[in-house]
Design a protein around this motif. Structure first.
Motif, PDB file in Angstrom:
ATOM      1  N   ILE A  55       0.861  -1.178   0.000  1.00 19.20           N
ATOM      2  CA  ILE A  55       0.000   0.000   0.000  1.00 19.20           C
ATOM      3  C   ILE A  55       0.897   1.227   0.000  1.00 19.20           C
ATOM      4  CG2 ILE A  55      -0.234   0.009   2.526  1.00 19.20           C
ATOM      5  CD1 ILE A  55      -3.121   1.057   2.041  1.00 19.20           C
ATOM      6  N   GLU A  56       0.642   2.148  -0.930  1.00 22.38           N
ATOM      7  CA  GLU A  56       1.453   3.354  -1.031  1.00 22.38           C
ATOM      8  C   GLU A  56       1.064   4.308   0.096  1.00 22.38           C
ATOM      9  OE1 GLU A  56       3.012   4.963  -5.015  1.00 22.38           O
ATOM     10  OE2 GLU A  56       1.318   6.263  -4.520  1.00 22.38           O
ATOM     11  N   LYS A  57       2.070   4.776   0.837  1.00 20.81           N
ATOM     12  CA  LYS A  57       1.789   5.518   2.066  1.00 20.81           C
ATOM     13  C   LYS A  57       1.134   6.863   1.802  1.00 20.81           C
ATOM     14  CE  LYS A  57       4.865   3.281   5.323  1.00 20.81           C
ATOM     15  NZ  LYS A  57       5.729   3.481   6.497  1.00 20.81           N
ATOM     16  N   ASP A  58       1.511   7.554   0.740  1.00 22.77           N
ATOM     17  CA  ASP A  58       0.950   8.881   0.485  1.00 22.77           C
ATOM     18  C   ASP A  58      -0.482   8.824  -0.041  1.00 22.77           C
ATOM     19  OD1 ASP A  58       3.272  10.012   1.303  1.00 22.77           O
ATOM     20  OD2 ASP A  58       4.052  10.433  -0.702  1.00 22.77           O
ATOM     21  N   THR A  59      -0.746   7.861  -0.916  1.00 22.11           N
ATOM     22  CA  THR A  59      -2.027   7.847  -1.621  1.00 22.11           C
ATOM     23  C   THR A  59      -2.981   6.761  -1.148  1.00 22.11           C
ATOM     24  OG1 THR A  59      -1.196   6.346  -3.337  1.00 22.11           O
ATOM     25  CG2 THR A  59      -0.856   8.720  -3.677  1.00 22.11           C
ATOM     26  N   GLY A  60      -2.468   5.759  -0.442  1.00 19.37           N
ATOM     27  CA  GLY A  60      -3.310   4.635  -0.048  1.00 19.37           C
ATOM     28  C   GLY A  60      -3.563   3.660  -1.180  1.00 19.37           C
ATOM     29  N   MET A  61      -2.906   3.859  -2.332  1.00 13.57           N
ATOM     30  CA  MET A  61      -3.099   2.983  -3.488  1.00 13.57           C
ATOM     31  C   MET A  61      -2.591   1.576  -3.178  1.00 13.57           C
ATOM     32  SD  MET A  61      -1.644   3.522  -7.360  1.00 13.57           S
ATOM     33  CE  MET A  61      -2.446   5.137  -7.461  1.00 13.57           C
ATOM     34  N   LYS A  62      -3.386   0.568  -3.526  1.00 15.92           N
ATOM     35  CA  LYS A  62      -3.006  -0.825  -3.302  1.00 15.92           C
ATOM     36  C   LYS A  62      -2.325  -1.366  -4.555  1.00 15.92           C
ATOM     37  CE  LYS A  62      -6.645  -1.708   0.088  1.00 15.92           C
ATOM     38  NZ  LYS A  62      -7.837  -2.523   0.437  1.00 15.92           N
ATOM     39  N   LEU A  63      -1.138  -1.946  -4.365  1.00 11.95           N
ATOM     40  CA  LEU A  63      -0.298  -2.383  -5.466  1.00 11.95           C
ATOM     41  C   LEU A  63       0.143  -3.823  -5.249  1.00 11.95           C
ATOM     42  CD1 LEU A  63       2.002   0.790  -5.568  1.00 11.95           C
ATOM     43  CD2 LEU A  63       0.081   0.306  -7.105  1.00 11.95           C
ATOM     44  N   VAL A  64       0.572  -4.459  -6.340  1.00 15.82           N
ATOM     45  CA  VAL A  64       1.102  -5.813  -6.250  1.00 15.82           C
ATOM     46  C   VAL A  64       2.183  -5.983  -7.310  1.00 15.82           C
ATOM     47  CG1 VAL A  64      -0.669  -6.775  -7.800  1.00 15.82           C
ATOM     48  CG2 VAL A  64       0.530  -8.283  -6.198  1.00 15.82           C
ATOM     49  N   GLY A  65       3.214  -6.725  -6.966  1.00 16.68           N
ATOM     50  CA  GLY A  65       4.282  -7.063  -7.898  1.00 16.68           C
ATOM     51  C   GLY A  65       4.656  -8.518  -7.744  1.00 16.68           C
ATOM     52  N   ARG A  66       5.342  -9.044  -8.741  1.00 20.11           N
ATOM     53  CA  ARG A  66       5.743 -10.450  -8.745  1.00 20.11           C
ATOM     54  C   ARG A  66       7.259 -10.526  -8.863  1.00 20.11           C
ATOM     55  NH1 ARG A  66       3.000 -14.171 -13.234  1.00 20.11           N
ATOM     56  NH2 ARG A  66       4.176 -12.765 -14.587  1.00 20.11           N
ATOM     57  N   THR A  67       7.892 -11.268  -7.972  1.00 18.82           N
ATOM     58  CA  THR A  67       9.350 -11.345  -7.973  1.00 18.82           C
ATOM     59  C   THR A  67       9.857 -12.218  -9.105  1.00 18.82           C
ATOM     60  OG1 THR A  67       9.432 -13.257  -6.479  1.00 18.82           O
ATOM     61  CG2 THR A  67       9.427 -11.066  -5.465  1.00 18.82           C
ATOM     62  N   VAL A  68      11.115 -11.982  -9.472  1.00 20.53           N
ATOM     63  CA  VAL A  68      11.877 -12.839 -10.370  1.00 20.53           C
ATOM     64  C   VAL A  68      13.167 -13.174  -9.647  1.00 20.53           C
ATOM     65  CG1 VAL A  68      13.056 -13.052 -12.580  1.00 20.53           C
ATOM     66  CG2 VAL A  68      10.893 -11.783 -12.442  1.00 20.53           C
ATOM     67  N   ARG A  69      13.380 -14.442  -9.379  1.00 20.86           N
ATOM     68  CA  ARG A  69      14.519 -14.893  -8.570  1.00 20.86           C
ATOM     69  C   ARG A  69      14.546 -14.152  -7.228  1.00 20.86           C
ATOM     70  NH1 ARG A  69      19.513 -14.532 -12.604  1.00 20.86           N
ATOM     71  NH2 ARG A  69      18.337 -12.695 -13.269  1.00 20.86           N
ATOM     72  N   SER A  70      13.365 -14.024  -6.642  1.00 19.36           N
ATOM     73  CA  SER A  70      13.169 -13.427  -5.308  1.00 19.36           C
ATOM     74  C   SER A  70      13.450 -11.930  -5.273  1.00 19.36           C
ATOM     75  CB  SER A  70      14.030 -14.142  -4.248  1.00 19.36           C
ATOM     76  OG  SER A  70      13.705 -15.509  -4.174  1.00 19.36           O
ATOM     77  N   GLN A  71      13.495 -11.289  -6.428  1.00 18.05           N
ATOM     78  CA  GLN A  71      13.761  -9.859  -6.492  1.00 18.05           C
ATOM     79  C   GLN A  71      12.604  -9.142  -7.182  1.00 18.05           C
ATOM     80  OE1 GLN A  71      16.758  -8.328  -9.342  1.00 18.05           O
ATOM     81  NE2 GLN A  71      17.705  -7.316  -7.582  1.00 18.05           N
ATOM     82  N   LEU A  72      12.180  -8.005  -6.604  1.00 22.72           N
ATOM     83  CA  LEU A  72      11.142  -7.188  -7.207  1.00 22.72           C
ATOM     84  C   LEU A  72      11.780  -5.882  -7.657  1.00 22.72           C
ATOM     85  CD1 LEU A  72       8.212  -6.848  -7.984  1.00 22.72           C
ATOM     86  CD2 LEU A  72       7.726  -6.012  -5.676  1.00 22.72           C
ATOM     87  N   GLU A  73      11.922  -5.713  -8.966  1.00 22.19           N
ATOM     88  CA  GLU A  73      12.624  -4.567  -9.528  1.00 22.19           C
ATOM     89  C   GLU A  73      11.973  -3.249  -9.114  1.00 22.19           C
ATOM     90  OE1 GLU A  73      15.242  -3.986 -11.409  1.00 22.19           O
ATOM     91  OE2 GLU A  73      15.941  -6.003 -11.886  1.00 22.19           O
ATOM     92  N   GLY A  74      12.832  -2.276  -8.807  1.00 22.42           N
ATOM     93  CA  GLY A  74      12.361  -0.919  -8.557  1.00 22.42           C
ATOM     94  C   GLY A  74      12.235  -0.528  -7.104  1.00 22.42           C
ATOM     95  N   LEU A  75      12.438  -1.470  -6.178  1.00 23.56           N
ATOM     96  CA  LEU A  75      12.221  -1.173  -4.761  1.00 23.56           C
ATOM     97  C   LEU A  75      13.524  -1.219  -3.964  1.00 23.56           C
ATOM     98  CD1 LEU A  75       8.930  -3.107  -3.916  1.00 23.56           C
ATOM     99  CD2 LEU A  75       9.200  -0.683  -4.477  1.00 23.56           C
ATOM    100  N   LEU A  76      13.626  -0.299  -3.005  1.00 29.29           N
ATOM    101  CA  LEU A  76      14.757  -0.211  -2.098  1.00 29.29           C
ATOM    102  C   LEU A  76      14.232  -0.230  -0.670  1.00 29.29           C
ATOM    103  CD1 LEU A  76      17.582   0.653  -0.960  1.00 29.29           C
ATOM    104  CD2 LEU A  76      16.998   2.993  -1.657  1.00 29.29           C
ATOM    105  N   LEU A  77      14.775  -1.088   0.168  1.00 30.32           N
ATOM    106  CA  LEU A  77      14.398  -1.143   1.575  1.00 30.32           C
ATOM    107  C   LEU A  77      14.797   0.172   2.247  1.00 30.32           C
ATOM    108  CD1 LEU A  77      13.264  -2.936   3.903  1.00 30.32           C
ATOM    109  CD2 LEU A  77      15.636  -3.607   4.347  1.00 30.32           C
ATOM    110  N   GLU A  78      13.826   0.882   2.819  1.00 34.63           N
ATOM    111  CA  GLU A  78      14.110   2.187   3.410  1.00 34.63           C
ATOM    112  C   GLU A  78      15.131   2.078   4.542  1.00 34.63           C
ATOM    113  OE1 GLU A  78      11.400   6.000   4.408  1.00 34.63           O
ATOM    114  OE2 GLU A  78      10.949   4.231   5.645  1.00 34.63           O
ATOM    115  N   ALA A  79      15.070   1.004   5.306  1.00 41.12           N
ATOM    116  CA  ALA A  79      16.028   0.832   6.408  1.00 41.12           C
ATOM    117  C   ALA A  79      17.457   0.756   5.889  1.00 41.12           C
ATOM    118  CB  ALA A  79      15.686  -0.427   7.210  1.00 41.12           C
TER     119      ALA A  79
END
Length: 302
Positions: free
Chosen positions: A109-133
């Motif tokens: 869920i996108e924090k600013d907009t509340g939009m619900k999203l889904v992605g599918r991993t390839v080799r356990s990786q989801l392109e485009g995302l960075l862990l904020e921590a």
């Protein structure tokens, strides 16, 4: 006699490398999270290379997921509307992906907009995302510190994204000051350290943890150790000057350790371990084969 000398040299050099490895292992680290542990974690959409921004992110509104998985690019979420936005993972669903393999559906869920999203991993990786921590930890660990780079060239910050990116030469294992840390443009190296090289701002890309990195790439050490040292290796390693001369010249020779070879030539293109258990392994670099016995290089073949 020569073989005994080579073995003794390897033992001494290996001891030096172990000292630095121990120091690095104690440095601040971020947890390496497999997708099963992403629920509740916050990620952000990192930037994309200029030639991919028109495509957007291969992540969809939940109602568009079936069309997206049917390769309908029109439902990819657009780059301009989502770059640097933060999402919280709400659910992870495992599904089979071949013999003894699995992949994941990542619901967010996108924090600013509340939009619900889904992605599918390839080799356990989801392109485009960075862990904020990871980004936060990298900032805490590196900003204002000197690091020692394992690369020979870095791209200049103000030339990134252009048709002809410019680079600046860096001496292997030389110290550079970190003046900034920001999200990068590639999921395999989603963080960029901004460093000063001869008064110019250059970019050192890295991954801070193995979270959202292809599962086949995971190692025992943290991924940022692939590109930098946190302490001056010349002071810590105890390597003879003749070894540093070879590393700086980009050459290898028998008697060198795997750490020294990798610092000189970079990671091998392939590694072949001896199936008969004689402790030999072969590192492939193009047409060159480097044969190791244990940690010691014993032969270079072309």
């Amino acid at each position: 006699m020569r073989r005994k000398g080579v073995i003794l040299l390897c033992m001494v050099l290996l001891l030096g490398s172990c000292v630095l490895t121990g120091v690095s292992a104690m440095a601040m680290s971020s947890p390496n999270l497999p997708p099963e542990q992403w629920v509740g974690k916050t990620f952000l959409f990192h930037a994309l290379p200029a030639d991919r921004q028109g495509d957007g992110y291969e992540i969809f509104k939940t109602g568009d997921a079936e069309r997206g998985w049917a390769e309908d690019r029109s439902v990819w979420i657009p780059y301009a509307a989502h770059a640097y936005k933060r999402v919280r993972v709400t659910n992870v669903v495992v599904f089979p992906a071949g013999t003894d393999q699995k992949e994941y559906l990542i619901y967010m869920i996108e924090k600013d907009t509340g939009m619900k999203l889904v992605g599918r991993t390839v080799r356990s990786q989801l392109e485009g995302l960075l862990l904020e921590a990871d980004l936060n930890q990298a900032r805490k660990q590196f900003i204002g510190k000197k690091v020692y780079v394992k690369k020979r060239f870095l791209e200049l910050e103000d030339k990134l994204g252009g048709d002809t990116p410019q680079t600046i030469a860096v001496k292997i294992a030389s110290g550079v000051q970190v003046v900034g840390v920001r999200a990068g443009i590639r999921t395999d190296e989603p963080i960029q350290l901004i460093v000063l090289v001869d008064g110019q701002r250059a970019v050192l890309p890295l991954a801070y943890s193995w979270t959202n990195i292809r599962s086949s790439a995971w190692k025992q050490t943290q991924p940022w150790q692939e590109v930098l040292f946190t302490e001056d290796p010349r002071a810590r390693m105890g390597w003879p000057q003749e070894v540093w001369d070879k590393v700086e010249a980009g050459s290898v020779d028998t008697g060198m350790t795997k750490n020294q070879v990798e610092l000189s030539w970079g990671p091998p293109e392939d590694i072949i371990d001896d199936p008969y258990g004689s402790w030999k392994s072969v590192w492939k670099y193009g047409t060159s084969s480097l044969i190791f016995k244990g940690d010691c290089l014993i032969s270079v073949e072309n």
